[in-house]
Design a protein around this motif. Structure first.
Motif, short mmCIF file in Angstrom:
data_model
loop_
_atom_site.label_atom_id
_atom_site.label_comp_id
_atom_site.label_asym_id
_atom_site.label_seq_id
_atom_site.Cartn_x
_atom_site.Cartn_y
_atom_site.Cartn_z
N PRO A 15 0.94 -1.26 0.08
CA PRO A 15 0.16 -0.03 0.18
C PRO A 15 0.96 1.17 0.12
CG PRO A 15 -0.89 -1.83 1.77
CD PRO A 15 0.56 -2.25 1.21
N ALA A 16 1.90 1.25 0.65
CA ALA A 16 2.54 2.41 0.77
C ALA A 16 3.43 2.64 -0.63
CB ALA A 16 4.05 2.12 1.64
N ALA A 17 3.44 1.63 -1.59
CA ALA A 17 3.86 2.04 -3.02
C ALA A 17 2.73 2.66 -3.89
CB ALA A 17 4.51 0.90 -3.66
N GLY A 18 1.50 2.77 -3.35
CA GLY A 18 0.69 3.47 -4.04
C GLY A 18 -0.31 2.72 -4.55
N ALA A 19 -0.72 1.26 -3.86
CA ALA A 19 -1.58 0.41 -4.53
C ALA A 19 -2.63 0.49 -3.94
CB ALA A 19 -1.22 -0.99 -4.30
N PRO A 20 -3.95 0.55 -4.53
CA PRO A 20 -5.32 0.42 -3.92
C PRO A 20 -5.53 -0.68 -2.93
CG PRO A 20 -5.75 -0.32 -6.56
CD PRO A 20 -4.27 0.22 -6.08
N ARG A 21 -6.05 -0.50 -1.70
CA ARG A 21 -6.17 -1.37 -0.70
C ARG A 21 -7.68 -1.98 -0.88
NH1 ARG A 21 -3.49 2.53 1.25
NH2 ARG A 21 -5.22 3.45 2.23
N ALA A 22 -7.74 -2.80 -1.95
CA ALA A 22 -9.14 -3.67 -2.12
C ALA A 22 -9.28 -4.74 -1.14
CB ALA A 22 -9.30 -4.05 -3.54
N ASP A 23 -10.32 -4.62 -0.11
CA ASP A 23 -10.27 -5.73 0.73
C ASP A 23 -11.62 -6.61 0.54
OD1 ASP A 23 -12.52 -4.00 1.51
OD2 ASP A 23 -11.48 -3.39 3.33
N GLY A 24 -12.54 -5.92 -0.42
CA GLY A 24 -13.62 -6.69 -0.70
C GLY A 24 -14.91 -6.91 0.49
N SER A 268 -7.94 8.94 -10.88
CA SER A 268 -8.80 8.68 -9.74
C SER A 268 -8.05 8.23 -8.55
CB SER A 268 -9.69 7.68 -10.28
OG SER A 268 -8.99 6.31 -10.31
N SER A 269 -8.83 8.13 -7.58
CA SER A 269 -8.35 7.71 -6.01
C SER A 269 -7.75 6.47 -6.23
CB SER A 269 -9.65 7.67 -4.84
OG SER A 269 -9.94 8.92 -4.77
N VAL A 270 -8.23 5.54 -7.15
CA VAL A 270 -7.79 4.08 -7.31
C VAL A 270 -6.52 4.06 -8.00
CG1 VAL A 270 -8.07 1.94 -8.34
CG2 VAL A 270 -9.88 3.09 -7.31
N GLN A 271 -6.64 5.02 -9.02
CA GLN A 271 -5.16 5.15 -9.69
C GLN A 271 -3.95 5.76 -8.78
OE1 GLN A 271 -6.91 7.43 -12.96
NE2 GLN A 271 -6.65 5.79 -14.29
N LEU A 272 -4.41 6.56 -7.96
CA LEU A 272 -3.54 7.05 -7.14
C LEU A 272 -3.10 6.48 -5.96
CD1 LEU A 272 -4.81 10.97 -7.14
CD2 LEU A 272 -2.50 10.06 -8.22
N GLY A 273 -3.94 5.23 -5.53
CA GLY A 273 -3.60 4.32 -4.62
C GLY A 273 -4.12 4.96 -3.34
N LEU A 274 -5.32 5.80 -3.23
CA LEU A 274 -5.77 6.47 -2.36
C LEU A 274 -7.06 5.77 -1.86
CD1 LEU A 274 -5.17 10.18 -3.22
CD2 LEU A 274 -3.74 8.58 -1.69
N VAL A 275 -7.57 5.51 -0.67
CA VAL A 275 -8.78 4.88 -0.33
C VAL A 275 -9.53 5.97 0.27
CG1 VAL A 275 -9.85 3.08 1.15
CG2 VAL A 275 -7.71 2.70 -0.17
N PRO A 276 -10.91 6.22 -0.26
CA PRO A 276 -11.75 7.26 0.70
C PRO A 276 -11.96 6.81 1.86
CG PRO A 276 -12.43 6.94 -1.61
CD PRO A 276 -11.30 6.15 -1.41
N ALA A 277 -11.75 7.37 3.14
CA ALA A 277 -12.28 7.25 4.34
C ALA A 277 -13.48 7.24 4.87
CB ALA A 277 -11.14 7.86 5.14
N MET A 278 -14.16 8.14 4.44
CA MET A 278 -15.72 8.36 4.92
C MET A 278 -16.75 7.44 3.97
SD MET A 278 -18.18 11.72 5.38
CE MET A 278 -16.87 12.49 6.57
N THR A 279 -17.62 6.76 4.99
CA THR A 279 -18.76 6.19 4.31
C THR A 279 -19.97 6.65 5.06
OG1 THR A 279 -17.40 3.82 3.96
CG2 THR A 279 -19.83 3.80 3.96
#
Length: 416
Positions: A15-24, A268-279
């Motif tokens: 994740p620190a390298a910029g990968a989206p953290r997809a947890d499903g 996009s957030s995904v391309q930048l490796g960022l995960v939106p924090a608010m739901t």
């Protein structure tokens, strides 16, 4: 022309390298008994801080937690950002900085929006750095330093072309001379020099080059007049991500810290490796069947083209949901119910919004996600704040920041 857009880091397992953290995982549900709730993932904020820190090279990260952490909660967001590698915190107003200090946060904090007559003694006593852009603010900071018997830490703001805050080029030299006098007196020390970009979210825009040139010139003038400019910082989130020239010693990142792209037309957030924090979650308050040609919500601006079922979601513009995301030809807001996106029908009301359930009849109390992490968390059907921003003709910054105090916050993650 400016430099080309720096490519987003390719997906990796780190994740620190910029990968989206997809947890499903399934999206969070609102707590029992609450009509709506904003669930903030502090691990996402920490992870986003790590992604940003990894993109800055040798520059430090200032996590911007103004406006109650863009609606996410300033204190928990600050702690999560610091845990993720931020070295500084930034706020607009002095009272925001003091709230961080009262919470026991001792990291360097910069407050940059002063108004005449503000009592600055508490801020100086609490070791809050203050921005100075004019002789009056310099004088008031120095006066507070004398009262407290401490040396105040200041950051000099110069206007490099945005025509908003900062000392104008015509007044910059005079301000520097006044600063030099106060430094010699011992009332202030210069800890940084800074400015703000107008169009860094448009990589290659000519204004970016012009502002960088103006900033370099202002720093040179400071040094020539015997003022050490301290830490140099000009970059906001888009400049930090897309323009290495702008990173200097420190980068101020706000919206990207919360997992939203500062330039969705670029990456996009995904391309930048960022995960939106608010739901933003809720529960259906009512489900009903209607015939074809039924008018829906105020003004009956929408009429059902066929018989369907409608769901009532107890969140509206009184909670910060954008009214401009009311349904219209070609678009509008949408929510997630029972695994499917459901479009908003008619106008967004103050306390509620109607959605089309498409003939299905989930029970009242069924969880609703108005927006969340979406694809970045392995939930591609889930709407995001960016989706609502596009539906309302605004920016994602506004969507998350405007979620109001009537919506309780719940924090999850390692630093909750």
């Amino acid at each position: 022309m400016g430099s080309p857009v720096e490519e987003a880091a390719p997906p990796t397992d780190d994740p620190a390298a910029g990968a989206p953290r997809a947890d499903g995982h399934a999206p969070p549900e609102p707590s029992p008994g609450l009509p709506a709730e904003a669930v903030v993932d502090l691990d996402a904020i920490s992870g986003n801080a790590g992604v940003l820190r990894g993109r800055l090279g040798g520059a430090q990260l200032m996590a911007v937690v103004k406006a109650d952490g863009y609606g996410h909660g300033a204190v928990p967001a600050a702690r999560a950002a610091l845990a993720g590698g931020a070295a500084w915190l930034g706020v607009a107003h002095v009272h925001e900085a003091l709230a961080l200090r009262r919470a026991g946060i001792s990291a360097p904090v910069l407050a940059w929006l002063l108004t005449p007559g503000l009592d600055l003694t508490a801020a100086v006593a609490a070791d809050v750095d203050l921005s100075v852009a004019a002789p009056w603010s310099l004088g008031e900071v120095a006066a507070a330093a004398r009262v407290t018997g401490r040396t105040a830490s200041i950051h000099l703001e110069v206007d490099t072309g945005m025509s908003r805050g900062g000392a104008s080029p015509a007044l910059w030299a005079d301000l520097l001379d006044a600063v030099a006098g106060h430094v010699a007196e011992g009332s202030v020390r210069v800890r940084g020099t800074w400015a703000h970009f107008a169009s860094a979210d448009t990589p290659g825009d000519a204004s970016v080059d012009a502002q960088l040139e103006a900033f370099s010139g202002a720093v040179a003038v400071a040094r020539a007049r015997g003022v050490d400019p301290g830490l140099l910082h000009h970059a906001n989130s888009p400049a930090a991500l897309f323009d290495p020239r702008a990173r200097f010693d420190l980068a101020r990142c706000g919206i990207a810290l919360y997992g939203l792209s500062p330039a969705p037309h670029v990456a996009s957030s995904v391309q930048l490796g960022l995960v939106p924090a608010m739901t933003l979650t809720a529960r259906l308050a009512h489900v009903r069947s209607v015939p074809a040609d039924a008018g829906v919500s105020y003004g009956l601006t929408h009429r059902t083209p066929r018989a369907t079922t409608l769901g009532l979601v107890p969140v509206g513009y009184g909670d910060g949901l954008p009214r401009h995301a009311s349904s219209r030809p070609g678009g509008g807001g949408a929510v997630l119910v029972a695994g499917r996106r459901r479009p908003v029908l008619g106008r967004v009301c103050m306390d509620q919004v109607v959605v089309d359930l498409g003939g299905e009849a989930p029970a009242p109390g069924e969880p609703v996600v108005l927006f969340g992490a979406g694809e970045a968390a392995g939930r591609p059907a889930e709407p995001t704040a960016q989706d609502w921003a596009e539906a309302a003709g605004t920016i994602a910054y506004e969507v998350v920041t405007r979620i109001g105090p009537r919506v309780p916050r719940r924090w999850t993650g390692g630093t909750a």
